[in-house]
Design a protein around this motif. Structure first.
Motif, PDB file in Angstrom:
ATOM      1  N   ASP A  81       1.067  -1.245  -0.006  1.00 26.85           N
ATOM      2  CA  ASP A  81      -0.046  -0.018  -0.184  1.00 26.85           C
ATOM      3  C   ASP A  81       0.740   1.258  -0.108  1.00 26.85           C
TER       4      ASP A  81
ATOM      5  N   GLU B  95       2.031   1.934  -3.430  1.00 24.57           N
ATOM      6  CA  GLU B  95       1.283   2.543  -4.462  1.00 24.57           C
ATOM      7  C   GLU B  95       0.954   4.194  -3.908  1.00 24.57           C
ATOM      8  N   PHE B  96       0.901   4.245  -2.750  1.00 31.97           N
ATOM      9  CA  PHE B  96       0.698   5.537  -2.255  1.00 31.97           C
ATOM     10  C   PHE B  96       1.845   6.788  -2.791  1.00 31.97           C
ATOM     11  N   HIS B  97       3.144   6.166  -2.891  1.00 37.77           N
ATOM     12  CA  HIS B  97       4.142   7.189  -3.054  1.00 37.77           C
ATOM     13  C   HIS B  97       4.108   7.459  -4.545  1.00 37.77           C
ATOM     14  N   ILE B  98       3.599   6.243  -5.125  1.00 34.06           N
ATOM     15  CA  ILE B  98       3.629   6.236  -6.873  1.00 34.06           C
ATOM     16  C   ILE B  98       2.460   7.253  -7.242  1.00 34.06           C
ATOM     17  N   LYS B  99       1.372   7.273  -6.669  1.00 37.90           N
ATOM     18  CA  LYS B  99       0.335   8.121  -6.707  1.00 37.90           C
ATOM     19  C   LYS B  99       0.671   9.594  -6.642  1.00 37.90           C
ATOM     20  N   GLU B 100       1.380   9.734  -5.424  1.00 45.28           N
ATOM     21  CA  GLU B 100       1.704  11.142  -4.891  1.00 45.28           C
ATOM     22  C   GLU B 100       2.814  11.754  -5.792  1.00 45.28           C
ATOM     23  N   GLY B 101       3.568  10.976  -6.397  1.00 49.29           N
ATOM     24  CA  GLY B 101       4.367  11.646  -7.370  1.00 49.29           C
ATOM     25  C   GLY B 101       6.131  11.414  -6.982  1.00 49.29           C
ATOM     26  N   THR B 102       6.193  10.650  -6.114  1.00 52.26           N
ATOM     27  CA  THR B 102       7.535  10.197  -5.681  1.00 52.26           C
ATOM     28  C   THR B 102       8.245   9.785  -6.639  1.00 52.26           C
TER      29      THR B 102
ATOM     30  N   ARG C  66       7.941   1.282 -12.506  1.00 51.72           N
ATOM     31  CA  ARG C  66       7.469   2.404 -12.731  1.00 51.72           C
ATOM     32  C   ARG C  66       8.207   3.715 -12.194  1.00 51.72           C
TER      33      ARG C  66
ATOM     34  N   ASN D  87       3.893  14.485  -1.940  1.00 45.60           N
ATOM     35  CA  ASN D  87       3.731  15.279  -2.956  1.00 45.60           C
ATOM     36  C   ASN D  87       4.547  16.693  -3.097  1.00 45.60           C
TER      37      ASN D  87
END
Length: 293
Positions: A26, A29-36, A70, A212
């Protein structure tokens, strides 16, 4: 070259201290969504010093698998025994990591020649890009700029995480090193300034909580937009300080638990964040816009 905001990822644990593999997925996925821009697995913030070698390798493997190309994955594989660092680095390469991060040996306090020979031996033993990591405040071992310059001539040593917080020293290092050798900040309060001086990114603790904002500030700094970068960074300045009210990763794991990203699990000899610090960390999170009143 790996650039931008590279989160020094926590290793989520249950209340009993077991690695929580579901929460780890989780978090990714959070970091990829937030732009890390990249993930550093099992570094200091990932509690590398209290994971078994098998857990260490398993976390790296899981991160690589879940990320699935990714973003870049950098595996923490440093140790104070050269043979152990070589073994961890081999495991990280076998798991598919893009690069390894190797902290200076802690406790045994090698000489500068010892540091050179240590990192050279690891680089020659395992053919994977390797990033040095100098954090004298934790290791009681300070790798001098001249030693870094020597090591920059070793083929697969490609960068350094400079966690000294000394901008004058960092600038001198950037100017002296080859252009293709990356200097990353390992000190959130001074990271934007170091990037504006020529650094390539920030291996960040704060990015666990405000990914972000850290990513946007790094992007602005890399583009040379000083005012915008500092403006974004000002919104998370309180986090940079309060996340070190106790030894890292104690405060950041508590903060992540408040966001529902993990339980409060942490391994001895580290203990959960002391109650008197809760309000300060919570207030910093509110100021950063990651937690509501």
């Amino acid at each position: 070259m790996i650039t931008g905001s590279l989160v020094a990822l926590i290793t989520p644990m249950t209340a009993e201290g077991a690695v929580d593999t579901n929460k780890l997925d989780d978090l990714i996925e959070f970091h990829i969504k937030e732009g890390t821009h990249g993930i550093v697995a099992v570094g200091t913030t990932g509690e590398s010093s209290t994971l078994t070698p098998e857990e260490h390798a398993n976390v790296i493997r899981q991160v690589v698998t879940r990320v699935d190309g990714r973003v870049p994955v950098i595996a923490g594989t440093g140790a104070n025994a050269t043979h152990e660092a070589i073994d961890l680095t081999r495991r990280a390469k076998d798991a598919g990591a893009d690069a390894c991060l190797l902290v200076t040996p802690y406790y045994n306090k090698p000489t500068q020649e010892g540091l050179y020979q240590h990192f050279k031996a690891i680089a020659e033993a395992v053919e994977i890009p390797q990033i040095l990591y100098n954090v004298p405040g934790r290791t009681a071992c300070d790798m001098q700029n001249d030693t870094v310059l020597r090591l920059s001539g070793v083929k697969n040593i490609v960068g350094i995480k400079d966690a000294t917080g000394d901008l004058e020293r960092g600038e001198a290092l950037i100017k002296a090193l080859p252009e293709n050798f990356a200097v990353y900040s390992g000190d959130d309060p001074t990271a934007i300034s170091l990037i504006l001086l020529g650094g390539k990114g920030n291996i960040s603790v704060t990015a666990n909580v405000a990914p972000n904002a850290v990513a946007n500030a790094a992007e602005a700094a890399l583009a040379g937009n000083s005012d915008h970068a500092h403006s974004i960074d000002a919104t998370i300045a309180s986090l940079h300080s309060t996340l070190f009210l106790e030894s890292n990763p104690i405060p950041v794991k508590w903060a992540c638990s408040q966001l529902g990203l993990c339980a409060e699990g942490i391994r001895l000899p580290l203990t959960p964040l002391s109650e008197p610090h809760h309000s300060a960390v919570r207030q910093a999170m509110i100021e950063a816009g990651v937690l509501s009143l």
